[in-house]
Design a protein around this motif. Sequence first.
Motif, short mmCIF file in Angstrom:
data_model
loop_
_atom_site.label_atom_id
_atom_site.label_comp_id
_atom_site.label_asym_id
_atom_site.label_seq_id
_atom_site.Cartn_x
_atom_site.Cartn_y
_atom_site.Cartn_z
N LEU A 78 0.79 -1.18 -0.07
CA LEU A 78 0.00 0.02 -0.06
C LEU A 78 0.72 1.14 -0.01
CD1 LEU A 78 -3.09 0.84 0.19
CD2 LEU A 78 -2.68 0.88 2.51
N TYR A 79 1.83 1.42 0.78
CA TYR A 79 2.58 2.53 1.05
C TYR A 79 3.97 2.28 0.59
CZ TYR A 79 -1.34 4.32 3.56
OH TYR A 79 -2.41 4.67 4.35
N LEU A 80 4.46 0.90 0.63
CA LEU A 80 5.86 0.59 0.54
C LEU A 80 5.80 -0.98 -0.06
CD1 LEU A 80 9.07 0.51 1.19
CD2 LEU A 80 8.35 -0.59 3.25
N ILE A 81 6.34 -1.01 -1.40
CA ILE A 81 5.91 -2.42 -2.08
C ILE A 81 6.91 -3.31 -1.69
CG2 ILE A 81 5.63 -3.59 -4.38
CD1 ILE A 81 4.37 -0.95 -5.32
N ALA A 224 -9.07 -0.88 -2.60
CA ALA A 224 -7.78 -1.04 -2.66
C ALA A 224 -7.17 -2.20 -3.18
CB ALA A 224 -7.45 -1.03 -1.04
N VAL A 225 -8.12 -3.25 -2.74
CA VAL A 225 -8.07 -4.68 -3.49
C VAL A 225 -7.61 -4.76 -4.60
CG1 VAL A 225 -8.82 -7.07 -3.70
CG2 VAL A 225 -8.69 -5.91 -1.46
N ARG A 226 -8.70 -4.03 -5.49
CA ARG A 226 -8.73 -3.77 -6.96
C ARG A 226 -7.40 -3.13 -7.49
NH1 ARG A 226 -13.40 -0.92 -10.61
NH2 ARG A 226 -12.44 0.95 -9.49
N LYS A 227 -7.22 -1.98 -6.77
CA LYS A 227 -6.07 -1.12 -7.44
C LYS A 227 -4.72 -2.07 -7.08
CE LYS A 227 -4.01 3.24 -6.57
NZ LYS A 227 -3.77 4.51 -5.97
N LEU A 228 -4.57 -2.68 -5.95
CA LEU A 228 -3.17 -3.13 -5.61
C LEU A 228 -3.02 -4.45 -6.58
CD1 LEU A 228 -3.08 -2.70 -1.91
CD2 LEU A 228 -1.92 -1.22 -3.65
N ALA A 229 -4.39 -5.07 -6.55
CA ALA A 229 -4.10 -6.42 -7.51
C ALA A 229 -3.91 -5.91 -9.21
CB ALA A 229 -5.39 -7.09 -7.41
N ALA A 230 -4.50 -4.79 -9.56
CA ALA A 230 -4.22 -4.05 -10.81
C ALA A 230 -2.68 -4.01 -10.99
CB ALA A 230 -5.05 -2.98 -10.86
N VAL A 231 -2.03 -3.26 -10.02
CA VAL A 231 -0.84 -3.25 -10.13
C VAL A 231 0.14 -4.23 -10.18
CG1 VAL A 231 1.31 -2.10 -8.92
CG2 VAL A 231 -0.82 -0.76 -9.03
N ILE A 257 -4.45 -5.17 1.23
CA ILE A 257 -4.84 -6.44 0.19
C ILE A 257 -4.05 -7.47 1.30
CG2 ILE A 257 -2.80 -6.07 -0.96
CD1 ILE A 257 -4.68 -7.38 -3.33
N GLY A 258 -4.87 -8.57 1.00
CA GLY A 258 -4.29 -9.80 1.89
C GLY A 258 -4.13 -11.15 0.89
N ILE A 259 -4.89 -12.12 1.33
CA ILE A 259 -4.96 -13.38 0.54
C ILE A 259 -5.46 -13.18 -0.72
CG2 ILE A 259 -5.29 -14.62 2.68
CD1 ILE A 259 -8.15 -15.16 1.97
N GLU A 260 -5.99 -12.16 -1.13
CA GLU A 260 -6.67 -11.88 -2.50
C GLU A 260 -5.60 -12.00 -3.46
OE1 GLU A 260 -7.22 -9.56 -0.07
OE2 GLU A 260 -9.21 -9.32 0.14
N GLY A 261 -4.48 -11.82 -3.13
CA GLY A 261 -3.36 -11.97 -4.35
C GLY A 261 -3.03 -13.37 -4.79
N MET A 262 -3.08 -14.18 -3.85
CA MET A 262 -2.95 -15.64 -3.87
C MET A 262 -3.82 -16.31 -4.83
SD MET A 262 -1.32 -17.70 -0.64
CE MET A 262 -1.99 -16.80 0.61
N TRP A 517 -12.02 4.68 -0.66
CA TRP A 517 -10.71 4.49 -0.46
C TRP A 517 -10.60 3.24 0.48
CZ3 TRP A 517 -7.48 5.27 4.29
CH2 TRP A 517 -5.98 4.89 3.95
N GLN A 518 -11.05 3.15 1.56
CA GLN A 518 -10.90 2.21 2.45
C GLN A 518 -11.97 2.18 3.42
OE1 GLN A 518 -7.24 -0.30 3.05
NE2 GLN A 518 -6.15 1.41 2.92
N THR A 519 -12.59 1.20 4.03
CA THR A 519 -13.04 1.09 5.35
C THR A 519 -12.09 0.90 6.44
OG1 THR A 519 -14.89 0.08 3.99
CG2 THR A 519 -15.19 0.00 6.46
N VAL A 520 -11.58 2.06 6.93
CA VAL A 520 -10.61 2.08 7.74
C VAL A 520 -10.46 3.51 8.64
CG1 VAL A 520 -9.16 0.52 6.79
CG2 VAL A 520 -8.82 2.85 6.14
N ALA A 521 -9.62 3.67 9.56
CA ALA A 521 -9.37 4.80 9.91
C ALA A 521 -10.54 5.68 10.77
CB ALA A 521 -8.77 5.87 8.93
#
Lengths: 770, 289
Positions: A78-81, A224-231, A257-262, A517-521
């Motif tokens: 998210l902030y540091l790949i 965020a899952v969509r964006k990080l997976a797209a990258v 993003i968590g297990i979605e990548g796998m 953006w995210q359901t956080v914070a």
Amino acid sequence: MEKTVVGKSYPRLDGPAKALGAAKYVADLKMPNMLYVKVLRSPHPHARIVRIDSSKAAALPGVRAVLSGQDCQAMLGLYLIDRPIFAIDKVRFVGEPVAAVAATSLRLAAQALALIAVEYELLPPVLDLATALAKDAPLVHEKLHEYAHIHNVFFPVPHTNISNHSKIRKGDVNLGFSQSDYVYEATYRVPQMQHVPIEAHGAVAQMDMTGKVTIWSGCQSPNAVRKLAAVAFNLPEGRIRVITPQVGGGFGGKAGIGIEGMVMALAMRVAPYPVRLILEREEVFCGTAVRQGLQATIKTGYTKEGRLLAQEADLIWDGGAYTEYGVNIVRAAAYSSAGPYDIAHLKTDSYCVYTNTPVGGPFRGFGMGELHWALEQQIDAIAAKLGMDPVAIRLQNAVCDGSTNATGEVLVGVGLSKCIEGAARLIGMDATPSERKPNHGKGLACMVKGPSTPGTAASSAFIKINEDGSINVTISSAEIGQGMQTVMAQIAAEELGLSMEMVHINTPDTDYSPYEWQTVASRITYSTGNAVQRAAREARGKLLAMASEKLESPPESLTIVRGVITRRDGIGPATSIKELALGLSLPTGAGRGGPVMGTGYFIPDGIHGMDPETGQTPKVTSHWTFGAQAAEVAVDIETGKVNVLRVSAVYDTGFVLNPLLALGQVEGGIMQGLSVALYEELQLSQGQVKNQSFVDYKIATAAELPEMLVGFVETPLDDGPYGARGFGEHTMVPTAPAIANAIFNAVGVRIVDLPITPEKVLAALRAKPK
Amino acid sequence: MFNQFDYVALPSWTLACSFMASHPTAMIYAGGTDILVRCREGRLLPSHLVDIKGLPGATAMAQAEDGSIVIGAATPLNAIERFLKGKAGYEALVQAAHVVGSWQIRNRASLGGNICNASPAADTAPALLVLEATLLLVGPSGERILPIGEFFLAPGKTALLPGEILRSIVLPAQTQATVSIYLKAARTKAVDLAQVGVALLMLPDKNVRVALGAVAPVPLLAWSGRHSAPPANWTTEETERLVSVVEQMAAPITDLRATADYRRHMVGVLLRRAVEQATLLHQERGEGR
């Protein structure tokens, strides 16, 4: 105008479906030809992968794909790949995914795992902060200096284990100490812990024959899952669709993003078969993000009257093996490091440190629970040294309008003192000593937190009016048990003059629901709430424009009550949202306009980056929320056990949109805070989680429920919906230090390392000078 | 994930015993609250689970004319708690049955299962030890009776022979003047395993028994013998004498739940409290008569 829906208690809209078992979670999804996934995880905390041979596993009938870091080089962050989907070249923690199998049954997938041969060459593990920070320490990430990250926001230190170093330099700390009558320094520790949401993490993914990927994920952040997976997979975002059904608790553990990548990597390999991964509880403990550990050394200079003048803080965070998200917790802690107090001179160094332990990440409070564990005991200890009342010293130092925080921001709309006074009054902090029972005590702690988001974190909402005059509110924030759907429905109903049963609300689907953006914070009520309010106002404007023509009266003269549109003075004919839903029908039989929709968006105004060297900035976050809690405990001095009898809590939430849900949020926060205070800790041995089930990872039960006394202060926030501020996470932040302070008040010992176990209490009692 | 096993239910104890004897990797299934968890974790890999719940008397409880109580091995703990509540002398077992797991667990978990697992921390084991329970075992060559004190051999290991099944637990009759107490130290107030368990039984003839859980490889009868005074008249010195004898019997280990030091410490704390509570109960009974 008088409010009719917001400010009133409504039970949760999602309650009946959940109580009846009708709500659908990812694990409820079954599809034809679905494949089941099992993950091969590293048994070593730090080892080089010499060779992976998955040929036998791949040859097993029924196995459709075996993937490892050899086949999938994609990286997430998210902030540091810094995080690969599967370990590449080396493993960095026990439980790290090394390979995964998709097979026609779970049993086959498990059999196939056993056939994957991995040869490891053990590397010296970095298991604690001291080892990580030692000169010539083994590096968890040798290529940290090459990792992409957000520049000038995060500051990795190349060729070390420090993935972020955030600094605060306010005033002149040396001057502050020289002006002080006394200086007190202490170190506080927080272990890593797990969110333990009742629903284990799960995802299903499918790529259709056109190459479009759909992911069903029980996550907090579909966009965020969509964006990080797209990258990670180099796909256009429009070719990825993320659907988030009901989520059985998040607490930060399902953010980013968590297990979605796998799951996505496997789905792309076996298209068009859907693949499904539901983690076992043991995997949740070792394989998903945990709350970061903290070692905080706080040195405070103060006057003999109890005024805090200077503070030097060393915050050393155990970020675990990957810190793609955790670096921002470290930053948030730096800019919040004065806590809720007005301190002129500050020097803070907040370090995110890699170790070969489970991955650190967001956890309800985003570092504030950990930070306040230190700060709120520190001020309590200072009060005791001065013989001062713990409430008085806090009121003396509490920020108020015009105070500056750690970043030099001038604060406005601060209701902290009222929170302190309220929490103290509810628990009876001022009770005379004669009323005190032996080994009973009371303690108080305060807190502050702002949403730790990028300045561009945006929300949007879309409202359509249905043919029957009901509305659909479409948003992409996730219902993770916080009651967000109910509050969003209340805002839409309020603005459109509808009753609650006329409002329908969706779970996210990135193909159809607008960006979040995210359901956080603790930002949904605030940020999405603003977007929903604007969308509803836009739809209302369109409705009133048409009604104006129909009723031959200017729009500003009209009002909507329970879906009926009339003149405010009640004179003349009426129409309704239902009549106007599809457009205006004219007496001639023609129509005009069309189906009514409303859109709204929101980005907080004016957030500034921090100065890289001093951390100073006029506005680091959208807004701050303050609160205080007090606890009453009884300490059993023979067993060391702490019984929490009562907890009071008062938060300045700006405006209470739903008193029932607000109370629930506070009660839940107190219980989680109590659990963290007394029980929760990942017990690691050689990097391995030893207590990876509820047999030995204890959380508070209903039997531990204290009496809870809850109050609210309402200092409106200029840009909050109806003045509301975020406060979901805040409710657990001060509970642990309040309990620790109460123990000190009861028996005169201070436990500085979480959790407060009976053995620590007994040891401290034995060591106490008689 | 579970290993694959067959579920077996047979019409008689004899058939169940011969099935067990001819299937060495079969296991007895009563409430399933432990065995299924262990199967899922891969720590047990039974070929068959033989359900005894439907066997004659397996979930029955009865008090005989001589006052002794027979409890079918598969009887759920909640049922036992209800049955024994208010019966003088059995307080320790009522209390022990009440603190196993959660209410839902206790609707399934059986007394037989709790002891056949042979966990050193089994809550009901110290209570059964001070009550001098006997066990009715059925095997391929008939029945035998074993005192509970001879049942536990090592962690997870009992005196059950191949093909042998625990059929029932027999509690000897107790007089109105007998009191017993079970106290448990655990991390949370409910739904936790014992860090230490202490059972105490005081007989009107000055006989006292103390049993311990979770401080040795097996649940342990730490003291059984006559004391110098009847329960109501103990001095602090007498209590301390008992404590020091009992403490010496404890040989705890350090694990995730507690350190050995804490366990040793808690033996004394819990025993003193048990004596206090037993004395109080004794006095209340005396006044009630």
